[in-house]
Design a protein around this motif. Structure first.
Motif, PDB file in Angstrom:
ATOM      1  N   UNK A  28      50.679  13.940  30.837  1.00  0.00           N
ATOM      2  CA  UNK A  28      49.820  12.827  31.243  1.00  0.00           C
ATOM      3  C   UNK A  28      48.350  13.217  31.195  1.00  0.00           C
ATOM      4  N   UNK A  29      48.053  14.444  31.628  1.00  0.00           N
ATOM      5  CA  UNK A  29      46.671  14.924  31.547  1.00  0.00           C
ATOM      6  C   UNK A  29      46.202  14.989  30.097  1.00  0.00           C
ATOM      7  N   UNK A  30      47.106  15.407  29.212  1.00  0.00           N
ATOM      8  CA  UNK A  30      46.756  15.500  27.793  1.00  0.00           C
ATOM      9  C   UNK A  30      46.468  14.119  27.211  1.00  0.00           C
ATOM     10  N   UNK A  31      47.276  13.139  27.587  1.00  0.00           N
ATOM     11  CA  UNK A  31      47.128  11.796  27.036  1.00  0.00           C
ATOM     12  C   UNK A  31      45.873  11.103  27.543  1.00  0.00           C
ATOM     13  N   UNK A  32      45.559  11.308  28.827  1.00  0.00           N
ATOM     14  CA  UNK A  32      44.437  10.577  29.419  1.00  0.00           C
ATOM     15  C   UNK A  32      43.177  11.418  29.602  1.00  0.00           C
ATOM     16  N   UNK A  33      43.321  12.742  29.552  1.00  0.00           N
ATOM     17  CA  UNK A  33      42.152  13.593  29.768  1.00  0.00           C
ATOM     18  C   UNK A  33      41.811  14.490  28.598  1.00  0.00           C
TER      19      UNK A  33
ATOM     20  N   UNK B  23      42.988  17.693  25.626  1.00  0.00           N
ATOM     21  CA  UNK B  23      43.649  18.990  25.563  1.00  0.00           C
ATOM     22  C   UNK B  23      43.127  20.010  26.558  1.00  0.00           C
ATOM     23  N   UNK B  24      41.828  19.948  26.871  1.00  0.00           N
ATOM     24  CA  UNK B  24      41.238  20.949  27.767  1.00  0.00           C
ATOM     25  C   UNK B  24      41.851  20.915  29.166  1.00  0.00           C
ATOM     26  N   UNK B  25      41.846  19.767  29.861  1.00  0.00           N
ATOM     27  CA  UNK B  25      42.453  19.753  31.200  1.00  0.00           C
ATOM     28  C   UNK B  25      43.950  20.026  31.179  1.00  0.00           C
ATOM     29  N   UNK B  26      44.632  19.566  30.125  1.00  0.00           N
ATOM     30  CA  UNK B  26      46.070  19.819  30.028  1.00  0.00           C
ATOM     31  C   UNK B  26      46.337  21.314  29.866  1.00  0.00           C
ATOM     32  N   UNK B  27      45.550  21.953  29.005  1.00  0.00           N
ATOM     33  CA  UNK B  27      45.701  23.395  28.811  1.00  0.00           C
ATOM     34  C   UNK B  27      45.407  24.170  30.079  1.00  0.00           C
ATOM     35  N   UNK B  28      44.370  23.746  30.796  1.00  0.00           N
ATOM     36  CA  UNK B  28      44.024  24.404  32.057  1.00  0.00           C
ATOM     37  C   UNK B  28      45.141  24.237  33.082  1.00  0.00           C
ATOM     38  N   UNK B  29      45.740  23.050  33.110  1.00  0.00           N
ATOM     39  CA  UNK B  29      46.833  22.815  34.061  1.00  0.00           C
ATOM     40  C   UNK B  29      48.024  23.716  33.754  1.00  0.00           C
ATOM     41  N   UNK B  30      48.436  23.754  32.489  1.00  0.00           N
ATOM     42  CA  UNK B  30      49.603  24.558  32.135  1.00  0.00           C
ATOM     43  C   UNK B  30      49.344  26.047  32.363  1.00  0.00           C
ATOM     44  N   UNK B  31      48.129  26.500  32.022  1.00  0.00           N
ATOM     45  CA  UNK B  31      47.793  27.906  32.268  1.00  0.00           C
ATOM     46  C   UNK B  31      47.812  28.202  33.766  1.00  0.00           C
ATOM     47  N   UNK B  32      47.250  27.283  34.548  1.00  0.00           N
ATOM     48  CA  UNK B  32      47.235  27.461  36.001  1.00  0.00           C
ATOM     49  C   UNK B  32      48.622  27.394  36.598  1.00  0.00           C
ATOM     50  N   UNK B  33      49.420  26.451  36.126  1.00  0.00           N
ATOM     51  CA  UNK B  33      50.781  26.289  36.648  1.00  0.00           C
ATOM     52  C   UNK B  33      51.630  27.529  36.367  1.00  0.00           C
ATOM     53  N   UNK B  34      51.569  28.019  35.136  1.00  0.00           N
ATOM     54  CA  UNK B  34      52.366  29.195  34.776  1.00  0.00           C
ATOM     55  C   UNK B  34      51.907  30.419  35.565  1.00  0.00           C
TER      56      UNK B  34
END
Length: 333
Positions: A54-59, A61-72
């Motif tokens: 959802x972050x990737x679709x609406x925000x 690649x940058x916020x989505x990448x940051x989320x996945x890196x942070x989550x992992x």
């Protein structure tokens, strides 16, 4: 990423709803099976993946990448928490059917405390950019400390109560046995805590110590409070199921400390480079795709080498047992 108040409210309400569903499903004390733990672990990972999508679709690649890196990163660091959770459960002799309730409330306490830490950290970083140097240096020092402890094979065999927990026990008193899922009871005309409440507080307060590492680490990947909070939330809320799923496998992750030290050291360097860049020094910055790749690679290698080392150790112990020799107590790295 610009996050409106409405989105913040919707996110918190959504997380609260998920927590409520989780609490409702586990409202009756019972032993959690591997199947149940596995299903819910997958559910939380899928929910995190959908949120990142959802972050990737609406925000973008940058916020989505940051989320996945942070989550992992938070997920991998939270696995280290499980070692302490096992010790806490043993220390307070928590009946198996109550452990899921203890973890649910304990993790909820931890999430609230982390939210406070995140808000404070975001405010400090917004006002004082030099704090990036402190965070970076702290993570590098923590990484070195983890390596030293791993090489010294320092493993705590018993949980030691922190000062806050001891103060609460002295102030309110503690019943001598569990009373189902009750948190308070009347004993000799006095309202006292049950061991159930004590162990919940132990789980929640102990996580604060882990937050001292994980919060600076994720701020090294993103300075967006929204992403920091949601990554922490999804990582923590799946921790209870992960405890039951891999609890028996924790001792086999013998190289986990090395992997975590590399990740923390890497993020520490990333923070220092970012601080130098913000100060006008022309230095390369580490991108989110590179960060994500390094974190995933380290975790994969760490897991593989850990399982191989454990397998070799088990084979060696079996061979020594057959020959009548004493098994080795440690695993060579």
């Amino acid at each position: 990423m610009d996050v409106s108040v409405t989105l913040w409210v919707l996110t918190i309400v959504g997380l609260a709803a998920l927590i409520a569903v989780d609490f409702f499903i586990g409202r009756k004390p019972h032993d959690v099976s591997i199947k149940e733990a596995g299903i819910w672990t997958v559910v939380w990972i899928v929910l995190a993946a959908l949120f990142g999508l959802g972050l990737f679709m609406f925000g973008g690649g940058q916020p989505a990448g940051e989320f996945f890196a942070g989550f992992i990163t938070e997920k991998s660091l939270s696995v280290d928490n499980l070692f302490v959770f096992v010790l806490i459960m043993a220390k307070f002799a928590v009946p198996s059917q109550y452990q899921q309730r203890v973890l649910l409330i304990g993790v909820l306490i931890a999430l609230v405390l982390r939210a406070i830490f995140i808000a404070a950290g975001a405010a400090i970083l917004a006002s004082f950019s030099w704090v990036f140097y402190l965070f970076g240096a702290f993570l590098i020092w923590t990484a070195w400390k983890l390596i030293q402890e791993a090489r010294a094979e320092e493993q705590d065999e018993e949980f030691e109560e922190n000062k806050l927990l001891k103060a609460a026990e002295r102030r309110f008193g503690v019943a001598d046995r569990y009373h189902g899922t009750k948190l308070w009871i009347q004993e000799n005309g006095k309202r006292v805590m049950t061991p159930m409440l004590v162990v919940m507080l132990a789980i929640g307060s102990t996580d604060v110590l882990f937050a001292l590492d994980s919060i600076p680490a994720i701020f090294g990947l993103t300075q967006d409070p929204y992403i920091v909070f949601t990554a922490n939330a999804f990582a923590l809320m799946g921790l209870r199921q992960l405890y039951f799923l891999i609890g028996g496998l924790l001792k086999r992750l013998v190289h986990l400390s090395y992997g975590l030290s590399i990740i923390l050291g890497f993020i520490g360097v990333k923070l220092v480079l970012h601080a130098l860049h913000e100060s006008g020094v022309h230095v390369p910055e580490i991108s989110i795709p590179v960060s994500l790749g390094v974190i995933c690679a380290v975790l994969i290698v760490t897991t593989i080498t850990s399982l191989r080392a454990s397998k070799k150790q088990a084979a060696a112990e079996a061979a020594q047992a057959q020959s009548g020799g004493a098994p080795k107590d440690s695993i060579d790295v």
